[in-house]
Design an enzyme around this catalytic site. Sequence first.
Site, short mmCIF file in Angstrom:
data_model
loop_
_atom_site.label_atom_id
_atom_site.label_comp_id
_atom_site.label_asym_id
_atom_site.label_seq_id
_atom_site.Cartn_x
_atom_site.Cartn_y
_atom_site.Cartn_z
N GLU A 1 0.82 -11.91 -2.40
CA GLU A 1 -0.59 -11.95 -2.19
C GLU A 1 -1.29 -11.56 -3.68
O GLU A 1 -2.36 -11.79 -3.77
CB GLU A 1 -1.11 -10.82 -1.23
CG GLU A 1 -0.75 -9.21 -1.46
CD GLU A 1 0.63 -8.82 -1.34
OE1 GLU A 1 1.56 -9.43 -1.31
OE2 GLU A 1 0.96 -7.52 -1.57
N ILE B 1 5.89 -3.45 -7.31
CA ILE B 1 5.20 -2.41 -7.67
C ILE B 1 5.45 -1.14 -6.89
O ILE B 1 5.34 -1.18 -5.72
CB ILE B 1 3.58 -2.61 -7.39
CG1 ILE B 1 2.97 -3.61 -8.23
CG2 ILE B 1 2.60 -1.43 -7.82
CD1 ILE B 1 1.85 -4.18 -7.79
N ARG B 2 6.23 -0.23 -7.59
CA ARG B 2 6.92 0.83 -6.53
C ARG B 2 7.46 0.41 -5.52
O ARG B 2 7.41 0.90 -4.35
CB ARG B 2 5.76 2.06 -6.57
CG ARG B 2 5.21 2.68 -7.69
CD ARG B 2 4.36 3.82 -7.32
NE ARG B 2 3.22 3.53 -6.30
CZ ARG B 2 3.32 4.25 -5.24
NH1 ARG B 2 4.19 5.09 -4.72
NH2 ARG B 2 1.96 4.07 -4.37
N HIS C 1 5.07 -8.90 -4.15
CA HIS C 1 3.80 -8.95 -3.79
C HIS C 1 3.12 -10.51 -3.66
O HIS C 1 2.43 -10.92 -4.67
CB HIS C 1 2.86 -8.18 -4.38
CG HIS C 1 2.80 -6.63 -4.12
ND1 HIS C 1 2.33 -5.99 -2.95
CD2 HIS C 1 3.59 -5.75 -4.81
CE1 HIS C 1 2.52 -4.80 -2.86
NE2 HIS C 1 3.46 -4.43 -3.93
N GLY D 1 0.75 -1.31 -0.11
CA GLY D 1 -0.07 -0.01 0.03
C GLY D 1 0.91 1.35 0.07
O GLY D 1 1.93 1.16 -0.71
N CYS E 1 6.39 -5.24 0.58
CA CYS E 1 6.43 -3.84 -0.06
C CYS E 1 6.03 -2.92 1.08
O CYS E 1 7.18 -2.65 1.79
CB CYS E 1 5.33 -3.61 -1.04
SG CYS E 1 5.59 -2.63 -2.38
N1 GLN Z 1 5.82 2.62 -2.52
C1 GLN Z 1 5.12 2.44 -1.64
C2 GLN Z 1 5.73 2.85 -0.40
O1 GLN Z 1 6.82 3.04 -0.01
C3 GLN Z 1 4.98 0.77 -1.25
C4 GLN Z 1 4.56 0.24 -2.80
C5 GLN Z 1 3.55 -1.08 -2.69
O2 GLN Z 1 3.13 -1.54 -1.46
N2 GLN Z 1 2.93 -1.66 -3.61
O3 GLN Z 1 5.02 3.04 0.80
#
Ligand code: GLN
Length: 198
Positions: free
Chosen positions: A177, A139-140, A175, A55, A84
Amino acid sequence: MGVRLGVLALQGDVSEHIRGFRAALGQVGEEGDLVIPVRHPDDLTGLSALAIPGGESTTISRLIQKNGLYEPLLQFKGGIFGTCAGMVLMASRVDDPRVRTLGLLDITVKRNAFGRQKESFEADISVTGLDSPYHAYFIRAPVATRAGDRVEVLARIDAGIVAVRKGPHMALAFHPELGTDLRLQRMFLERIGIQKPG
Ligand code: GLN
């Protein structure tokens, strides 16, 4: 009574984690309906483990404090599985002062480590303890740029460390999940003593 697992349900991909852990528990013959969302300190009572989802770590951090969960999470006796943003929150240090990390793992984390041009990607990575590559969704994603002596590094890619473990805790930059491969959830469950009988 069966095991009870929680998923920190303040922001992020909560339902995906609940689904993943329900399925993983089903594979080891446990009741999957014992995976519950955690929003308040009381929800932690009786849990064997907690997942902290992906998130926005800045938002989740703010909500942890707003809901009075910071101290209870530090005192939580079960295993914690962070993915993440969850990995960012479990770290001892992060490059963003807006995130008040829990310091459950002695790692230094860099948020959004892959920059704009590579915000999201998939890669087959090799993970200690798995006998074939793991297809990981980033993802990021963050990476850990340092891991302390007592932290076991499970996976590393060119950009840095992407999976670690210490005692009952595990943190992943990607991820699990979001996919159907439950080997990492199973590895975590095994670590906290939940495995297929026999
Ligand atoms: N870039 C987000 C963070 O640092 C993490 C991204 C993710 O959980 N998919 O909060």
